[in-house]
Structure formats: C-alpha cells, structure tokens
Scaffold this motif. Structure first.
Motif, PDB file in Angstrom:
ATOM      1  N   LYS A  67       0.853  -1.194   0.000  1.00 39.86           N
ATOM      2  CA  LYS A  67       0.000   0.000   0.000  1.00 39.86           C
ATOM      3  C   LYS A  67       0.889   1.245   0.000  1.00 39.86           C
ATOM      4  O   LYS A  67       1.767   1.376   0.863  1.00 39.86           O
ATOM      5  N   VAL A  68       0.638   2.131  -0.959  1.00 38.18           N
ATOM      6  CA  VAL A  68       1.469   3.331  -1.126  1.00 38.18           C
ATOM      7  C   VAL A  68       0.612   4.571  -0.913  1.00 38.18           C
ATOM      8  O   VAL A  68      -0.352   4.802  -1.655  1.00 38.18           O
ATOM      9  N   LEU A  69       0.952   5.366   0.086  1.00 39.29           N
ATOM     10  CA  LEU A  69       0.290   6.646   0.313  1.00 39.29           C
ATOM     11  C   LEU A  69       1.035   7.704  -0.488  1.00 39.29           C
ATOM     12  O   LEU A  69       2.217   7.968  -0.242  1.00 39.29           O
ATOM     13  N   ALA A 117      -2.846   8.663   6.765  1.00 42.14           N
ATOM     14  CA  ALA A 117      -1.815   7.658   7.023  1.00 42.14           C
ATOM     15  C   ALA A 117      -2.235   6.724   8.144  1.00 42.14           C
ATOM     16  O   ALA A 117      -2.050   5.500   8.065  1.00 42.14           O
ATOM     17  N   PHE A 150      -5.161   4.588   6.543  1.00 46.23           N
ATOM     18  CA  PHE A 150      -4.788   3.724   5.416  1.00 46.23           C
ATOM     19  C   PHE A 150      -3.718   2.708   5.803  1.00 46.23           C
ATOM     20  O   PHE A 150      -3.640   1.627   5.245  1.00 46.23           O
ATOM     21  N   PRO A 181      -0.243   2.673   5.371  1.00 48.65           N
ATOM     22  CA  PRO A 181       0.540   2.308   4.181  1.00 48.65           C
ATOM     23  C   PRO A 181       1.791   1.513   4.536  1.00 48.65           C
ATOM     24  O   PRO A 181       2.274   1.543   5.680  1.00 48.65           O
ATOM     25  N   ASP A 182       2.325   0.846   3.531  1.00 53.25           N
ATOM     26  CA  ASP A 182       3.616   0.180   3.668  1.00 53.25           C
ATOM     27  C   ASP A 182       4.758   1.126   3.322  1.00 53.25           C
ATOM     28  O   ASP A 182       5.906   0.899   3.723  1.00 53.25           O
ATOM     29  N   VAL A 211       5.382   5.554   1.923  1.00 55.13           N
ATOM     30  CA  VAL A 211       4.828   6.853   1.525  1.00 55.13           C
ATOM     31  C   VAL A 211       5.660   7.387   0.368  1.00 55.13           C
ATOM     32  O   VAL A 211       6.898   7.336   0.409  1.00 55.13           O
TER      33      VAL A 211
END
Length: 369
Positions: free
Chosen positions: A8-10, A86, A89, A91-92, A94
């Motif tokens: 997961k990319v923010l 963040a 979500f 994320p893995d 950012v």
C-alpha cells in the motif's frame, strides 16, 4: 500458496490533475500506470475535481484548496490531512511527490515506522532549501527527474546510493502525425507564471525569424499572471499579429496545436535563485509527436533533448541564438523532419509503462525495507 498482497502506497502531493502542470502530469502518470502496488492519493483540490477523481482506478482524497489563508495554509492543511489518512490507510510506504509534503512523510515514518520516498523535480528544491535538505536527509530513497536535479539532491545532502534518476514519462500517440498546416509555425507549451520558461526571449526572437521566414507565427499554449506582460511585449515589437496566445488547453486541444507546428521551442534558463527546468516534460511531448525542439542548453533540457539529434540546444538568454535555431529549422524542412523522427523514436524510451515501472520498483523496495 497465497499471493502476497500488493504494498500500500500513500501518495502525497499538492499538485495533481485536473489542474495543469508538469508535476501534476508526472505524479498522475506514475500512479495511473502502477500495476503491483495499491496507491492512495492525498492532494489539494476543489469540488470541480470530483468527476476526475471518480474516473480514476485508485482512491483520491482532496483537501479543500480555497487559498483563503494563502498557499502555505493550504499546504499545512494538506500535511495534517495526510497524517490522518496515514493512520487510517496504514501504508507500507509513503511517496512524497513534492518537498512540501516531506514533513508529513517524515512524521509518518516517525510515528508509524513507514519509510518514504522523496521525489525531486527541480525548482522547488532551490526555493525551499531547508525543507528540501530535511526531506532528503530522512528519506529511504530520493527520485530525481534528471542529472540536474540529482546534482541538486547531492548538494542538499543526499548520499549517492540514495538517489535514483527516473525521468518523467510521456504518452505516445497511436500514429505518426500528419501536418495539418503548411504555414511556418512555432509552438510553445508552458504556464505563463515563471519567467525562466523563456517566453520573453522567444517573443524577442520572433521579429528576427519573421525577417527570414515569411509568414511565420508563434502559438503560445498556456495561461498565467505573466500573460499581459508578454502580450504587451508582442505589441511593442509589432508582432502581435504573428503571436497567438491560446490560453490553457486540454490534452486533445494541445495535441492539435502541436500537429499544426513545424518546431517546438521553450528556451528555459536558470533563474537567479537557482532551480530551473527540472526536466521539461513538454519537450518529450513535442518529440513524441515528431517535432524538432529548440531548448536552452542548461538544467533538465540536457536530458530531455539530444542536441543535434532530436533538437537544438542554445543559449537561452540570447534571443539571437534562439532566432538562428528557429530560422534554421523552419528554412530546412528536411532537417526538421529528420530531428523530429529521431525525437519520436527517442520518446519511446520514456513511455509511461517503462518509467512508471522503474519508480514502482523503488517504492516496492522501500516498502520491503
């Protein structure tokens, strides 16, 4: 064996379509072409963005950009909203698409243990030196769009092994353009908001070109606060009938204008406070449509244009040099066609599928760290 979930990319950026600009096109091009990660974009915008966001294959969340308190207030709200998203979500990794979101990326790293990748474009680094140095120093990786931008990253403290050079991408047209106008035409595409883009030098060069190439015209795509000054300059030089200010155009309309031209020109120079053209995605877009390019021999244009192969690099502060290059290409259609064909072939190296994959690998490596 179960397939691993996509990282997961923010994605944090103040600049994103449907607003116009090179950073907007770059960040959207990356996210739109990613195949192996799950992106979630947090950006600025207003209600007019809703239709665009709904059409995207990824989630987009907007922070209202009413600019009541100025740009700094909007960016501050963007950073606060980024932290809220963040936490939700989780994320893995950012991706900070601009140094102004580097602070939120760093806080996410500190609070959630999430690494971040910092994108550098060019001028924003010189405009915010302390913030840029901070964002660079704490990033897992720094993505520079050109050699010029990579040198800026090193100057602000990046380690060589930390910096990856990934150029912007370009949408390749499905077929070779056919010239829709035989009138000698020069086109330039850029917002009329920053003097270093070279509109003033281009306009001053036009009377010389007119004296050598009968019927030539300059078509200016873009709008901004400097437009009245440039229109006044064209009137002063008595070339207002040869200069067409077309305003901001969508992609299809811009491409139709490019297809009317024989030469693309954007003599960007280095501004006094540093920065300049990080890469110049407009050069690539012109090359992809088979146009030879006249550009300044500084900054990111050195990567975007192959001098003597896809275009001509000249002193961007010398309107006579710019006029000579334009006149040479307009007076020698065969040379212009040869450079244009080479530019179209070279543009294939910058297809979004290749560029986005390169950036995606960096993001995945950061996530796995």
């Amino acid at each position: 064996m179960a397939r691993a979930a996509r990282p997961k990319v923010l994605v944090l950026t103040p600049d994103f379509p449907p607003s116009f600009g090179g950073i907007q096109r770059l960040i959207h091009g990356l996210v739109h072409h990613w195949k192996h990660v799950q992106p979630f974009v947090v950006t600025l915008g207003t209600g007019v963005s809703k239709e665009f966001d709904t059409a995207q294959p990824f989630a987009v969340r907007r922070v209202p950009d009413r600019r009541v308190g100025g740009h700094r207030s909007a960016v501050a709200l963007l950073n606060l909203a980024s932290l809220w998203h963040a936490f939700r979500f989780r994320p893995d990794v950012v991706l900070s698409g601009h140094v102004v979101t580097g602070l939120a990326a760093w806080v996410s790293k500190w609070l959630l243990g999430v690494p971040y990748v910092q994108y550098l474009h060019g001028r924003e680094v010189a405009m915010r030196p302390r913030l840029s140095a901070f964002a660079i120093r704490h990033a897992f990786a720094v993505v520079a769009v050109s050699r010029h931008t990579a040198d800026m990253a090193y100057a602000y403290g990046a380690a060589p092994e930390q910096v990856y050079r990934v150029p912007p991408g370009v949408d390749l047209p499905p077929e070779v353009k056919t010239l829709s106008s035989t009138r000698p035409t020069i086109v330039t595409v850029a917002r009329l908001a920053q003097r270093y883009k070279g509109h003033d030098v281009l306009i001053r060069a036009l009377p010389l070109v007119c004296s050598r190439v009968p019927g030539v015209r300059l078509m200016i795509v873009g709008d901004g606060p400097l437009r009245p000054a440039y229109e006044a300059l064209a009137r002063t030089l008595d070339i207002e009938e040869r200069t067409q200010f077309l305003g901001a155009l969508d992609d299809d309309a811009r491409d139709r204008v490019l297809d009317e031209a024989q030469v693309f020109a954007m003599p960007s120079r280095l501004p006094p406070d540093g920065g300049g053209e990080g890469f110049g995605i407009a050069y690539l877009e012109a090359s992809a449509r088979g146009l030879p390019v006249v550009a300044g021999n500084v900054a990111g244009a050195l990567d975007a244009v192959a001098d003597g192969e896809t275009g001509l690099l000249v002193d961007p502060c010398d309107h006579v040099a710019v006029a000579d290059a334009l006149s040479e290409l307009l007076a020698d259609p065969e040379k212009a066609r040869v450079l244009g064909r080479a530019g179209r072939e070279r543009a294939k190296q910058f297809a979004w599928s290749r560029v986005a994959r390169h950036a995606e690998v960096i993001v995945i490596e950061a996530a796995r760290s």
